[in-house]
Design a protein around this motif. Structure first.
Motif, PDB file in Angstrom:
ATOM      1  N   ALA A  24       0.644  -1.007  -0.325  1.00 20.47           N
ATOM      2  CA  ALA A  24       0.008   0.068  -0.156  1.00 20.47           C
ATOM      3  C   ALA A  24       0.885   1.097   0.255  1.00 20.47           C
ATOM      4  CB  ALA A  24      -0.936  -0.418   1.610  1.00 20.47           C
ATOM      5  N   VAL A  25       1.967   1.320   1.126  1.00 18.42           N
ATOM      6  CA  VAL A  25       2.766   2.626   0.382  1.00 18.42           C
ATOM      7  C   VAL A  25       3.850   2.307  -0.315  1.00 18.42           C
ATOM      8  CG1 VAL A  25       4.546   3.386   2.522  1.00 18.42           C
ATOM      9  CG2 VAL A  25       2.978   2.097   3.861  1.00 18.42           C
ATOM     10  N   ASN A  26       4.007   1.560  -0.710  1.00 15.84           N
ATOM     11  CA  ASN A  26       4.993   1.116  -2.061  1.00 15.84           C
ATOM     12  C   ASN A  26       3.832   2.387  -3.773  1.00 15.84           C
ATOM     13  OD1 ASN A  26       5.697   0.189  -5.256  1.00 15.84           O
ATOM     14  ND2 ASN A  26       7.431   0.027  -3.336  1.00 15.84           N
ATOM     15  N   LEU A  27       2.756   1.873  -3.613  1.00 11.95           N
ATOM     16  CA  LEU A  27       1.846   2.250  -4.749  1.00 11.95           C
ATOM     17  C   LEU A  27       0.942   2.816  -5.068  1.00 11.95           C
ATOM     18  CD1 LEU A  27       0.721   1.121  -6.835  1.00 11.95           C
ATOM     19  CD2 LEU A  27      -2.045   0.109  -5.695  1.00 11.95           C
ATOM     20  N   GLY A  28       0.851   3.911  -3.218  1.00 13.95           N
ATOM     21  CA  GLY A  28       0.088   4.479  -2.960  1.00 13.95           C
ATOM     22  C   GLY A  28       0.774   6.290  -3.657  1.00 13.95           C
ATOM     23  N   TRP A  29       2.413   6.779  -3.329  1.00  8.25           N
ATOM     24  CA  TRP A  29       2.668   8.237  -3.677  1.00  8.25           C
ATOM     25  C   TRP A  29       2.548   7.885  -4.827  1.00  8.25           C
ATOM     26  CZ3 TRP A  29       7.750   8.118  -5.775  1.00  8.25           C
ATOM     27  CH2 TRP A  29       8.495   6.718  -5.702  1.00  8.25           C
ATOM     28  N   LYS A  30       2.851   6.444  -6.316  1.00  4.62           N
ATOM     29  CA  LYS A  30       3.197   6.484  -7.453  1.00  4.62           C
ATOM     30  C   LYS A  30       2.079   6.352  -7.834  1.00  4.62           C
ATOM     31  CE  LYS A  30       6.820   3.350  -6.449  1.00  4.62           C
ATOM     32  NZ  LYS A  30       7.073   1.695  -6.849  1.00  4.62           N
ATOM     33  N   LEU A  31       1.364   6.278  -7.392  1.00  2.00           N
ATOM     34  CA  LEU A  31      -0.831   6.348  -8.515  1.00  2.00           C
ATOM     35  C   LEU A  31      -0.761   7.703  -7.611  1.00  2.00           C
ATOM     36  CD1 LEU A  31      -2.686   4.785  -9.437  1.00  2.00           C
ATOM     37  CD2 LEU A  31      -3.724   4.241  -7.148  1.00  2.00           C
ATOM     38  N   ALA A  32      -0.164   8.611  -7.490  1.00  2.00           N
ATOM     39  CA  ALA A  32      -1.022   9.484  -6.727  1.00  2.00           C
ATOM     40  C   ALA A  32      -0.415  10.410  -7.541  1.00  2.00           C
ATOM     41  CB  ALA A  32      -0.768   9.692  -5.294  1.00  2.00           C
ATOM     42  N   ALA A  33       0.683  10.333  -7.759  1.00  4.38           N
ATOM     43  CA  ALA A  33       2.157  11.024  -9.084  1.00  4.38           C
ATOM     44  C   ALA A  33       1.077  11.173 -10.429  1.00  4.38           C
ATOM     45  CB  ALA A  33       3.836  10.797  -9.245  1.00  4.38           C
ATOM     46  N   GLN A  34       0.767   9.850 -10.094  1.00  2.76           N
ATOM     47  CA  GLN A  34      -0.071   9.469 -12.023  1.00  2.76           C
ATOM     48  C   GLN A  34      -1.063  10.037 -12.307  1.00  2.76           C
ATOM     49  OE1 GLN A  34       1.485   7.360 -14.231  1.00  2.76           O
ATOM     50  NE2 GLN A  34       0.204   7.999 -15.415  1.00  2.76           N
ATOM     51  N   ILE A  35      -1.634  10.119 -11.151  1.00  2.00           N
ATOM     52  CA  ILE A  35      -3.376  11.294 -11.173  1.00  2.00           C
ATOM     53  C   ILE A  35      -2.999  12.830 -11.048  1.00  2.00           C
ATOM     54  CG2 ILE A  35      -5.204  11.827  -9.935  1.00  2.00           C
ATOM     55  CD1 ILE A  35      -5.036   9.205  -8.739  1.00  2.00           C
ATOM     56  N   ARG A  36      -2.101  12.907 -10.649  1.00  2.00           N
ATOM     57  CA  ARG A  36      -1.935  14.513 -10.505  1.00  2.00           C
ATOM     58  C   ARG A  36      -0.747  14.848 -11.872  1.00  2.00           C
ATOM     59  NH1 ARG A  36       0.935  13.067  -5.140  1.00  2.00           N
ATOM     60  NH2 ARG A  36       3.330  13.484  -6.343  1.00  2.00           N
ATOM     61  N   GLY A  37      -0.469  14.035 -12.712  1.00  2.00           N
ATOM     62  CA  GLY A  37       0.088  14.443 -14.049  1.00  2.00           C
ATOM     63  C   GLY A  37       1.632  14.233 -13.726  1.00  2.00           C
ATOM     64  N   ASN A  38       2.037  14.377 -12.282  1.00  2.00           N
ATOM     65  CA  ASN A  38       3.898  14.640 -12.387  1.00  2.00           C
ATOM     66  C   ASN A  38       4.531  13.351 -12.430  1.00  2.00           C
ATOM     67  OD1 ASN A  38       3.023  14.560 -10.321  1.00  2.00           O
ATOM     68  ND2 ASN A  38       3.915  16.117  -9.045  1.00  2.00           N
ATOM     69  N   ALA A  39       3.441  12.650 -13.113  1.00  2.00           N
ATOM     70  CA  ALA A  39       4.613  10.328 -12.636  1.00  2.00           C
ATOM     71  C   ALA A  39       5.599  10.614 -13.762  1.00  2.00           C
ATOM     72  CB  ALA A  39       3.962   9.654 -12.432  1.00  2.00           C
ATOM     73  N   PRO A  40       7.340  10.616 -13.044  1.00  2.00           N
ATOM     74  CA  PRO A  40       7.751  10.148 -14.279  1.00  2.00           C
ATOM     75  C   PRO A  40       8.074   8.887 -15.267  1.00  2.00           C
ATOM     76  CG  PRO A  40       8.699   9.699 -12.741  1.00  2.00           C
ATOM     77  CD  PRO A  40       7.316  10.264 -12.205  1.00  2.00           C
ATOM     78  N   SER A  41       7.671   8.351 -16.209  1.00  2.00           N
ATOM     79  CA  SER A  41       8.210   7.825 -17.099  1.00  2.00           C
ATOM     80  C   SER A  41       8.330   6.006 -16.671  1.00  2.00           C
ATOM     81  CB  SER A  41       8.935   7.270 -18.569  1.00  2.00           C
ATOM     82  OG  SER A  41       8.491   6.277 -19.331  1.00  2.00           O
ATOM     83  N   GLY A  42       7.191   5.287 -15.844  1.00  2.00           N
ATOM     84  CA  GLY A  42       8.135   4.376 -15.380  1.00  2.00           C
ATOM     85  C   GLY A  42       7.602   4.296 -14.185  1.00  2.00           C
ATOM     86  N   PRO A  75      20.657  25.667  -6.413  1.00  2.00           N
ATOM     87  CA  PRO A  75      19.383  25.863  -6.960  1.00  2.00           C
ATOM     88  C   PRO A  75      19.152  24.430  -8.434  1.00  2.00           C
ATOM     89  CG  PRO A  75      20.421  28.002  -7.221  1.00  2.00           C
ATOM     90  CD  PRO A  75      21.944  26.556  -6.746  1.00  2.00           C
ATOM     91  N   ALA A  76      20.092  24.320  -8.907  1.00  2.00           N
ATOM     92  CA  ALA A  76      19.843  23.058  -9.786  1.00  2.00           C
ATOM     93  C   ALA A  76      19.493  22.039  -9.225  1.00  2.00           C
ATOM     94  CB  ALA A  76      20.958  22.754 -10.648  1.00  2.00           C
ATOM     95  N   LEU A  77      19.198  21.804  -7.506  1.00  2.00           N
ATOM     96  CA  LEU A  77      18.697  20.676  -7.191  1.00  2.00           C
ATOM     97  C   LEU A  77      17.071  21.432  -6.032  1.00  2.00           C
ATOM     98  CD1 LEU A  77      21.139  19.453  -5.453  1.00  2.00           C
ATOM     99  CD2 LEU A  77      20.631  18.660  -7.301  1.00  2.00           C
ATOM    100  N   ARG A  78      16.413  22.319  -6.936  1.00  2.00           N
ATOM    101  CA  ARG A  78      15.715  22.365  -6.239  1.00  2.00           C
ATOM    102  C   ARG A  78      14.241  21.680  -7.265  1.00  2.00           C
ATOM    103  NH1 ARG A  78      16.646  28.920  -5.777  1.00  2.00           N
ATOM    104  NH2 ARG A  78      17.790  28.496  -3.506  1.00  2.00           N
ATOM    105  N   HIS A  79      13.260  20.796  -6.515  1.00  2.00           N
ATOM    106  CA  HIS A  79      12.208  19.890  -6.950  1.00  2.00           C
ATOM    107  C   HIS A  79      10.520  20.659  -6.358  1.00  2.00           C
ATOM    108  CE1 HIS A  79       9.975  17.094  -8.717  1.00  2.00           C
ATOM    109  NE2 HIS A  79      10.733  16.688  -9.458  1.00  2.00           N
ATOM    110  N   ASP A  80      10.071  21.081  -7.114  1.00  2.00           N
ATOM    111  CA  ASP A  80       8.463  20.904  -6.430  1.00  2.00           C
ATOM    112  C   ASP A  80       8.213  19.767  -5.384  1.00  2.00           C
ATOM    113  OD1 ASP A  80       7.875  19.792  -8.493  1.00  2.00           O
ATOM    114  OD2 ASP A  80       6.692  21.182  -8.698  1.00  2.00           O
ATOM    115  N   GLN A  81       8.346  18.972  -5.518  1.00  2.00           N
ATOM    116  CA  GLN A  81       7.908  17.871  -5.221  1.00  2.00           C
ATOM    117  C   GLN A  81       9.068  17.270  -3.900  1.00  2.00           C
ATOM    118  OE1 GLN A  81       4.396  16.304  -6.341  1.00  2.00           O
ATOM    119  NE2 GLN A  81       4.441  18.220  -7.318  1.00  2.00           N
ATOM    120  N   VAL A  82       9.795  18.159  -3.995  1.00  2.00           N
ATOM    121  CA  VAL A  82      10.926  17.190  -2.541  1.00  2.00           C
ATOM    122  C   VAL A  82      10.867  18.442  -1.524  1.00  2.00           C
ATOM    123  CG1 VAL A  82      13.885  16.805  -2.578  1.00  2.00           C
ATOM    124  CG2 VAL A  82      11.978  15.248  -4.512  1.00  2.00           C
ATOM    125  N   ASP A  83      11.209  17.878  -0.019  1.00  2.00           N
ATOM    126  CA  ASP A  83      11.046  18.876   0.854  1.00  2.00           C
ATOM    127  C   ASP A  83      12.791  18.888   0.805  1.00  2.00           C
ATOM    128  OD1 ASP A  83       8.642  19.635   1.076  1.00  2.00           O
ATOM    129  OD2 ASP A  83       8.276  17.820   1.977  1.00  2.00           O
TER     130      ASP A  83
END
Length: 524
Positions: free
Chosen positions: A322-340, A457-465
């Motif tokens: 459940a924990v493995n799938l949750g964040w991946k499925l959410a990223a797919q739904i948000r439209g920002n999941a990387p390929s694969g 600055p090159a390491l900033r990512h809006d999905q990563v704290d």
């Protein structure tokens, strides 16, 4: 109207997934055919990596009833009903959380409702079809039947999963029909219990340690004095003739006599039920031929079931699904999941499921009756004096030997593994790393000199704290953590060089998508 996710099944795995999706901003609907949570006694606790995972979501305290973090078992344990001396290890990977499954469901349901999850009890999925855009789900309810349209459907509906069957997914594996397990809540003579160790001292046989399986030439025996409940007494026998009579305490007494060679005067259980009184013949070890079919996914017992091991392997593995799938499925739904990214759910969790099969089969072979198995056990007993062997088996038991392929995540030994709970000094004060993962967001933990990564600055990512801190003990200098607690990248350099920075950027893209435009522009 299309719902983002429908989860078929409101047991521990379905509720855990619902919580994970909600933390990621997705509001699922949970369909559960039972009008009320089941009070039937099932799993009696959690073991291994999953205990630390629950701690990362703030669920360990309500489940354990203690504010203390998970404590490793550094004493006596078992593998295949043989002693596993964890005191030989510098750092035991085995964590245990004795809690009945109905309490796990209660805590997860409370958390899901707190996060805004809609749980429809008494509503059962009875049909499904899917097209390129969504899954159409037929639902039977106390009122009228109705349909739901969802972008994704997840089957968390158990070993006899309707989701799996309706999706045409095969469930290959092995059925064991030689083994009979008899279990009952019962009382035992109070003066037989050792007040220091909790062992059951059986006259004419010897001490039986609590919670740990005990094997003889004729079968297995266990005594589990769960807190707040009568002891659970169980036997395991092979090739017993079928009986049409209902299970009884007398049947268990006779089974104990055959297994141990002596009698134990069992009495009826004290207190209110429900109480266990059951006979199970046979079991299954199976893994679904695939964990996904288009927009349909499987987790927990719907994807894999196991027989002949202790420690609740199905529940331990299912919660981690459940924990493995949750964040991946959410990223797919948000439209920002990387390929694969979504495909990696099956790749990673299938490898964990196969590892559990190895565990189940090895332990089943070692607890079987017979002189040849006894000889094998004598050899294993010699091997278990070696700390490296104990370490390997303890990690297998705990699921701590799972290492995912992180690609360009660097060569640090922690890469691909579940992160240890580090003690950190942050600008806000001392904190455990597990306390920083409550939001289920990816973390870049910067322990470098002068917070060199946080200043890049090159390491900033809006999905990563990005969190800067100083460790209180020996630790890597930088970690990129996925929401499921696995290390996607790590470094031991006080100030990572450009090559390491490059691998970190690759890891950020691989797991969390494109970097922010400003970051990309600064590194053409």
């Amino acid at each position: 109207m299309i719902t983002d996710v429908v989860i078929a099944g409101g047991g521990p795995n379905g509720l855990m997934l619902a919580c994970e999706l909600s933390l990621a901003g997705v509001r699922p609907i949970v369909l559960e055919r039972l009008p009320e949570p089941s009070q039937e006694p099932k799993a009696n606790g959690l073991l291994g990596q999953v205990v630390k995972m629950l701690d990362q979501r703030g669920l360990h305290e309500p489940l354990s009833g203690s504010p203390l973090p998970p404590q490793p078992n550094s004493g006596y344990f078992m593998f295949g009903a043989m002693g596993l001396d964890l005191s030989l290890l510098q750092d035991s990977p085995v964590h245990a959380l004795p809690v009945p499954q109905r309490r796990i469901v209660q805590v997860l349901q409370e958390r899901a409702l707190e996060l805004g999850v809609e749980i429809r009890r008494g509503h059962e999925m009875v049909g499904l079809s899917q097209d390129d855009d969504a899954v159409t789900i037929d639902v039977a309810s106390p009122g009228d039947a109705y349909q739901l349209r969802a972008r994704y459907l997840v089957g968390a509906d158990g070993a006899h999963s309707t989701t799996r069957k309706l999706s045409g997914i095969e469930f290959p594996g092995i059925t064991y029909d030689r083994m009979t397990v008899c279990s009952a809540h019962a009382t035992v003579p109070a003066d037989w219990i050792d007040p220091a160790t909790g062992a059951l001292n059986v006259p004419g046989h010897g001490a039986v340690l609590p919670f740990l399986p005990h094997r003889t030439e004729h079968g297995g025996f266990s005594y589990a004095p769960m807190p707040g409940h009568p002891p659970l007494v169980s036997t395991t026998e092979w090739d017993r003739p079928e009986t049409g009579a209902p299970m009884s305490l007398e049947e268990l007494r006779q089974s104990i006599r055959r297994v141990l060679g002596v009698e134990i005067p069992l009495g009826p259980p004290d207190g209110a039920g429900p109480h266990v009184l059951r006979r199970l013949t046979g079991g299954n070890t199976r893994i679904a031929e695939r964990f996904a079919d288009g927009r349909v996914f499987l987790i927990g017992d719907a994807a894999h079931v196991y027989a002949a091991t202790g420690g609740g392997p199905g529940l331990n593995l299912g919660l981690q699904d459940a924990v493995n799938l949750g964040w991946k499925l959410a990223a797919q739904i948000r439209g920002n999941a990387p390929s694969g990214l979504l495909d990696s759910y099956e790749t990673e969790r299938r490898s964990a499921a196969r590892r559990m099969v190895l565990n189940a089969q090895a332990q089943a072979a070692l607890i079987a009756p017979g002189g040849d198995v006894t000889g094998l056990r004598e050899v294993f007993t010699e091997l278990l004096r070696d700390p490296s062997t104990v370490q390997r088996l303890a990690e297998l038991t705990a699921g701590a030997d799972i290492r995912y392929d992180m690609g360009t995540g660097g060569t640090h030994p922690l890469t691909g593994r579940f992160v240890p709970d580090l003690e950190l000094h942050t600008p806000a004060g001392p904190v455990r790393l597990a306390e920083l993962t409550r939001t289920a967001r990816p973390l870049l933990l910067d322990l470098t000199e002068e917070a060199s990564l946080a200043r890049t600055p090159a390491l900033r990512h809006d999905q990563v704290d990005i969190i800067t801190a100083h460790p209180q003990s020996h630790a890597p200098t930088a970690l990129l953590l996925r929401p499921d607690g696995y290390v996607a990248w790590a470094s031991a350099s006080p100030r990572p060089d450009p090559t390491e920075i490059g691998t970190l950027r690759d890891a950020l893209r691989r797991w969390f998508g494109a970097l922010e435009p400003a970051a990309a522009e600064s590194n053409p």
